[in-house]
Design a protein around this motif. Structure first.
Motif, PDB file in Angstrom:
ATOM      1  N   VAL A   1      -3.546   5.146   2.431  1.00 48.14           N
ATOM      2  CA  VAL A   1      -3.258   5.376   1.011  1.00 48.14           C
ATOM      3  C   VAL A   1      -3.656   6.780   0.598  1.00 48.14           C
ATOM      4  O   VAL A   1      -2.943   7.468  -0.142  1.00 48.14           O
ATOM      5  CB  VAL A   1      -3.973   4.316   0.150  1.00 48.14           C
ATOM      6  CG1 VAL A   1      -3.869   4.661  -1.324  1.00 48.14           C
ATOM      7  CG2 VAL A   1      -3.385   2.943   0.392  1.00 48.14           C
ATOM      8  N   ILE A   2      -4.815   7.254   1.092  1.00 47.04           N
ATOM      9  CA  ILE A   2      -5.263   8.614   0.782  1.00 47.04           C
ATOM     10  C   ILE A   2      -4.291   9.638   1.349  1.00 47.04           C
ATOM     11  O   ILE A   2      -3.987  10.658   0.720  1.00 47.04           O
ATOM     12  CB  ILE A   2      -6.685   8.828   1.325  1.00 47.04           C
ATOM     13  CG1 ILE A   2      -7.679   7.976   0.510  1.00 47.04           C
ATOM     14  CG2 ILE A   2      -7.093  10.299   1.252  1.00 47.04           C
ATOM     15  CD1 ILE A   2      -9.060   7.914   1.092  1.00 47.04           C
TER      16      ILE A   2
ATOM     17  N   ILE B   1       1.995  14.094  -1.763  1.00 42.13           N
ATOM     18  CA  ILE B   1       2.760  14.211  -3.007  1.00 42.13           C
ATOM     19  C   ILE B   1       3.305  15.636  -3.146  1.00 42.13           C
ATOM     20  O   ILE B   1       2.572  16.611  -3.032  1.00 42.13           O
ATOM     21  CB  ILE B   1       1.876  13.857  -4.217  1.00 42.13           C
ATOM     22  CG1 ILE B   1       1.497  12.374  -4.177  1.00 42.13           C
ATOM     23  CG2 ILE B   1       2.586  14.169  -5.527  1.00 42.13           C
ATOM     24  CD1 ILE B   1       0.492  11.985  -5.212  1.00 42.13           C
TER      25      ILE B   1
ATOM     26  N   PRO C   1       0.487   3.999  -4.617  1.00 38.19           N
ATOM     27  CA  PRO C   1       0.271   5.280  -5.329  1.00 38.19           C
ATOM     28  C   PRO C   1       1.282   5.533  -6.440  1.00 38.19           C
ATOM     29  O   PRO C   1       0.919   5.975  -7.530  1.00 38.19           O
ATOM     30  CB  PRO C   1       0.383   6.332  -4.220  1.00 38.19           C
ATOM     31  CG  PRO C   1       0.113   5.602  -2.972  1.00 38.19           C
ATOM     32  CD  PRO C   1       0.646   4.228  -3.168  1.00 38.19           C
ATOM     33  N   HIS C   2       2.570   5.225  -6.177  1.00 35.06           N
ATOM     34  CA  HIS C   2       3.601   5.451  -7.191  1.00 35.06           C
ATOM     35  C   HIS C   2       3.397   4.532  -8.403  1.00 35.06           C
ATOM     36  O   HIS C   2       3.496   4.968  -9.556  1.00 35.06           O
ATOM     37  CB  HIS C   2       4.984   5.206  -6.584  1.00 35.06           C
ATOM     38  CG  HIS C   2       5.185   5.882  -5.261  1.00 35.06           C
ATOM     39  ND1 HIS C   2       5.272   7.249  -5.142  1.00 35.06           N
ATOM     40  CD2 HIS C   2       5.298   5.391  -4.004  1.00 35.06           C
ATOM     41  CE1 HIS C   2       5.448   7.567  -3.864  1.00 35.06           C
ATOM     42  NE2 HIS C   2       5.464   6.448  -3.161  1.00 35.06           N
TER      43      HIS C   2
ATOM     44  N   ASN D   1      -1.112   9.130   1.702  1.00 32.61           N
ATOM     45  CA  ASN D   1       0.052   9.107   0.811  1.00 32.61           C
ATOM     46  C   ASN D   1      -0.176   9.952  -0.438  1.00 32.61           C
ATOM     47  O   ASN D   1       0.741  10.611  -0.933  1.00 32.61           O
ATOM     48  CB  ASN D   1       0.364   7.661   0.407  1.00 32.61           C
ATOM     49  CG  ASN D   1       0.933   6.851   1.550  1.00 32.61           C
ATOM     50  OD1 ASN D   1       1.585   7.394   2.441  1.00 32.61           O
ATOM     51  ND2 ASN D   1       0.688   5.545   1.545  1.00 32.61           N
ATOM     52  N   PHE D   2      -1.396   9.945  -0.960  1.00 30.30           N
ATOM     53  CA  PHE D   2      -1.714  10.803  -2.108  1.00 30.30           C
ATOM     54  C   PHE D   2      -1.618  12.280  -1.727  1.00 30.30           C
ATOM     55  O   PHE D   2      -1.202  13.106  -2.537  1.00 30.30           O
ATOM     56  CB  PHE D   2      -3.116  10.495  -2.625  1.00 30.30           C
ATOM     57  CG  PHE D   2      -3.176   9.304  -3.528  1.00 30.30           C
ATOM     58  CD1 PHE D   2      -2.636   9.343  -4.796  1.00 30.30           C
ATOM     59  CD2 PHE D   2      -3.775   8.131  -3.118  1.00 30.30           C
ATOM     60  CE1 PHE D   2      -2.687   8.248  -5.640  1.00 30.30           C
ATOM     61  CE2 PHE D   2      -3.837   7.028  -3.947  1.00 30.30           C
ATOM     62  CZ  PHE D   2      -3.290   7.088  -5.210  1.00 30.30           C
ATOM     63  N   ASP D   3      -2.023  12.613  -0.502  1.00 33.81           N
ATOM     64  CA  ASP D   3      -1.983  14.011  -0.071  1.00 33.81           C
ATOM     65  C   ASP D   3      -0.561  14.510   0.169  1.00 33.81           C
ATOM     66  O   ASP D   3      -0.328  15.723   0.180  1.00 33.81           O
ATOM     67  CB  ASP D   3      -2.802  14.187   1.215  1.00 33.81           C
ATOM     68  CG  ASP D   3      -4.286  13.960   0.978  1.00 33.81           C
ATOM     69  OD1 ASP D   3      -4.732  14.168  -0.175  1.00 33.81           O
ATOM     70  OD2 ASP D   3      -5.001  13.574   1.923  1.00 33.81           O
TER      71      ASP D   3
ATOM     72  N   TRP E   1       0.816  -1.210   0.000  1.00 38.45           N
ATOM     73  CA  TRP E   1       0.000   0.000   0.000  1.00 38.45           C
ATOM     74  C   TRP E   1       0.850   1.262   0.000  1.00 38.45           C
ATOM     75  O   TRP E   1       0.371   2.330  -0.382  1.00 38.45           O
ATOM     76  CB  TRP E   1      -0.935   0.003   1.198  1.00 38.45           C
ATOM     77  CG  TRP E   1      -2.043  -0.992   1.073  1.00 38.45           C
ATOM     78  CD1 TRP E   1      -2.230  -2.106   1.811  1.00 38.45           C
ATOM     79  CD2 TRP E   1      -3.118  -0.952   0.127  1.00 38.45           C
ATOM     80  NE1 TRP E   1      -3.351  -2.778   1.400  1.00 38.45           N
ATOM     81  CE2 TRP E   1      -3.915  -2.085   0.369  1.00 38.45           C
ATOM     82  CE3 TRP E   1      -3.477  -0.083  -0.888  1.00 38.45           C
ATOM     83  CZ2 TRP E   1      -5.052  -2.366  -0.381  1.00 38.45           C
ATOM     84  CZ3 TRP E   1      -4.600  -0.357  -1.631  1.00 38.45           C
ATOM     85  CH2 TRP E   1      -5.379  -1.485  -1.382  1.00 38.45           C
TER      86      TRP E   1
ATOM     87  N   CYS F   1       0.604   3.245  -9.303  1.00 38.62           N
ATOM     88  CA  CYS F   1      -0.645   3.645  -9.959  1.00 38.62           C
ATOM     89  C   CYS F   1      -0.391   4.771 -10.955  1.00 38.62           C
ATOM     90  O   CYS F   1      -0.908   4.737 -12.087  1.00 38.62           O
ATOM     91  CB  CYS F   1      -1.657   4.076  -8.899  1.00 38.62           C
ATOM     92  SG  CYS F   1      -3.259   4.549  -9.575  1.00 38.62           S
ATOM     93  N   PHE F   2       0.412   5.750 -10.594  1.00 36.23           N
ATOM     94  CA  PHE F   2       0.710   6.862 -11.495  1.00 36.23           C
ATOM     95  C   PHE F   2       1.474   6.378 -12.728  1.00 36.23           C
ATOM     96  O   PHE F   2       1.136   6.730 -13.865  1.00 36.23           O
ATOM     97  CB  PHE F   2       1.527   7.933 -10.772  1.00 36.23           C
ATOM     98  CG  PHE F   2       0.753   8.650  -9.710  1.00 36.23           C
ATOM     99  CD1 PHE F   2      -0.598   8.897  -9.851  1.00 36.23           C
ATOM    100  CD2 PHE F   2       1.375   9.068  -8.549  1.00 36.23           C
ATOM    101  CE1 PHE F   2      -1.309   9.548  -8.875  1.00 36.23           C
ATOM    102  CE2 PHE F   2       0.667   9.723  -7.560  1.00 36.23           C
ATOM    103  CZ  PHE F   2      -0.678   9.967  -7.731  1.00 36.23           C
TER     104      PHE F   2
ATOM    105  N   ASP G   1       5.591  13.062  -8.336  1.00 39.08           N
ATOM    106  CA  ASP G   1       5.644  11.893  -7.460  1.00 39.08           C
ATOM    107  C   ASP G   1       7.042  11.286  -7.433  1.00 39.08           C
ATOM    108  O   ASP G   1       7.567  10.970  -6.358  1.00 39.08           O
ATOM    109  CB  ASP G   1       4.623  10.863  -7.934  1.00 39.08           C
ATOM    110  CG  ASP G   1       4.607   9.638  -7.059  1.00 39.08           C
ATOM    111  OD1 ASP G   1       4.374   9.785  -5.855  1.00 39.08           O
ATOM    112  OD2 ASP G   1       4.836   8.531  -7.568  1.00 39.08           O
TER     113      ASP G   1
END
Length: 395
Positions: free
Chosen positions: A274-275, A281, A23-24, A277-279, A19, A26-27, A154
């Motif tokens: 996870v959310i 960036i 995010p990485h 981690n997105f914040d 997890w 996913c991008f 990212d």
């Protein structure tokens, strides 16, 4: 219990790593999918276009035929007039008249074109001809460029953490070496004196071998030997502490049972992480503070490695031309004056292009920060500078 807890801990660690990397990945995966979809779209639209004989193409062939006829009929024609006619005729030349679109707009050629679009390089040697392709190119760039900048931001966090850690470790090592040198020259005598003083103090201190309870501490005090009520209070205090410890242990075990019995709660917790981690960036990139000369050295080494490899399959390029091409590419200038004969091989180094663009972006960001600091110092110096008052002489 220990044997069963180890695989559970291993699974939890694997989940945390997954997890954290999600995010990485996913991008990057979304960018790859976007590039492949664009390649399929442009190869279908531009590759299957019909090469129609336009009016400009017919005029060009007619002009070429008339020049060749005049040259064969009249061999004594002035050379300057002939050169002027050829120059004017070649000014109307279009490349797409004599190019097979299926050879240029195959899958790999279209994929290379898509990479030049969302990376904003734009060499200019490949461009859409049809009206539909031009409209779709604008729409494709409208969504692809923000996605590319998101991937760059990212990956910039990852590179910023790596660079900052390496630089901090280097500074720590440097400070340790300097401290050891100073200690060997100036501080050896003082350390020996302090060690001797510490040994004397340690000998004079009382050593407690076993931990004492509160009741034993109170019993050892002479002031409390005649007060049994305070002994009872201390015993109650110890019982309360023990009960609190048991309650915390039970709450932890219950929470573990709740997470294991109800996986939805655990999924909600992981989704929240996870959310978060997105914040985060772009946060590490803002904290990066390394010397600008170090970044310039990293860019030079990075481009030099590619410039040494690129002439292996691009025989028309030497080291200097390859270095120039890589610099123009990574800075997204993209003049298009240097064209690759085998762009398919260079396409496989797309990860190199993305990382290199990120390194250049970090260098530009550091240079921007240094310029802002410089302008602040100049403005503060000009503001603090006092103008000498004019002397007023008596009349």
């Amino acid at each position: 219990m220990a044997l069963t807890s180890q695989p559970l801990q291993g699974k939890k660690r694997c989940k945390k790593i997954f997890w954290a990397v999600f995010p990485h990945a996913c991008f990057i995966l979304s960018l790859v999918i976007y590039a492949f979809l664009g390649a399929l779209m442009f190869s279908h639209i531009e590759g299957n276009r019909k090469v129609n004989s336009s009016e400009g193409y017919r005029n060009f062939l007619q002009g070429l035929w008339s020049i060749s006829k005049n040259l064969s009929d009249n061999m004594t024609e002035n050379e300057e007039v002939f050169k002027e006619k050829i120059y004017n005729l070649l000014g109307t030349f279009e490349q797409e008249w004599f190019v097979d679109p299926k050879k240029i707009w195959n899958f790999f050629g279209s994929l290379f074109f898509c990479c030049t679009v969302f990376t904003t390089v734009g060499y200019g040697n490949t461009y859409p001809i049809t009206r539909t392709g031009k409209y779709l190119c604008m729409l494709y760039a409208l969504f692809g460029i923000p996605l590319m900048f998101l991937v760059l931001t990212d990956m910039g966090d990852i590179l910023a953490t790596v660079l900052s850690k390496c630089y901090n470790e280097f500074r720590k090592l440097q400070s340790k070496i300097l401290a050891s040198k100073l200690c060997s020259v100036f501080m050896c005598k003082k350390e020996s004196e302090t060690k001797s003083r510490r040994s004397l103090l340690m000998k004079s201190k009382v050593v407690i071998n076993e931990p004492l309870s509160i009741v034993e501490v109170l019993k050892s005090q002479s002031a409390f030997k005649r007060k049994p009520i305070q002994y009872r209070n201390a015993e109650i205090f110890e019982m309360l502490i023990a009960r609190e410890k048991e309650y915390t242990k039970l709450s932890r075990t219950k929470s573990i049972e709740r997470w294991s019995s109800c996986p939805e709660l655990e999924r909600g917790k992981t989704m929240m992480s996870v959310i978060e981690n997105f914040d985060k960036i772009g946060k590490e990139l803002e904290k990066l503070d390394v010397p600008i000369l170090l970044m310039i050295l990293v860019i030079f080494v990075y481009i030099s490695c590619a410039a040494a490899i690129l002439p292996k399959w691009e025989t028309n390029l030497d080291f200097q031309e390859a270095f120039y091409f890589c610099f123009i590419t990574l800075t997204t200038i993209g003049f298009g004056d240097t064209q690759l004969q085998h762009p398919r091989f260079f396409l496989f180094l797309s990860l190199y292009i993305i990382i290199g663009m990120e390194i250049v972006f970090i260098a530009f960001k550091l240079g921007q920060d240094r310029l802002i600091v410089f302008y602040k110092k100049v403005i503060s110096f000009c503001g603090e500078k006092k103008i000498a008052p004019k002397k007023i002489y008596p009349k």
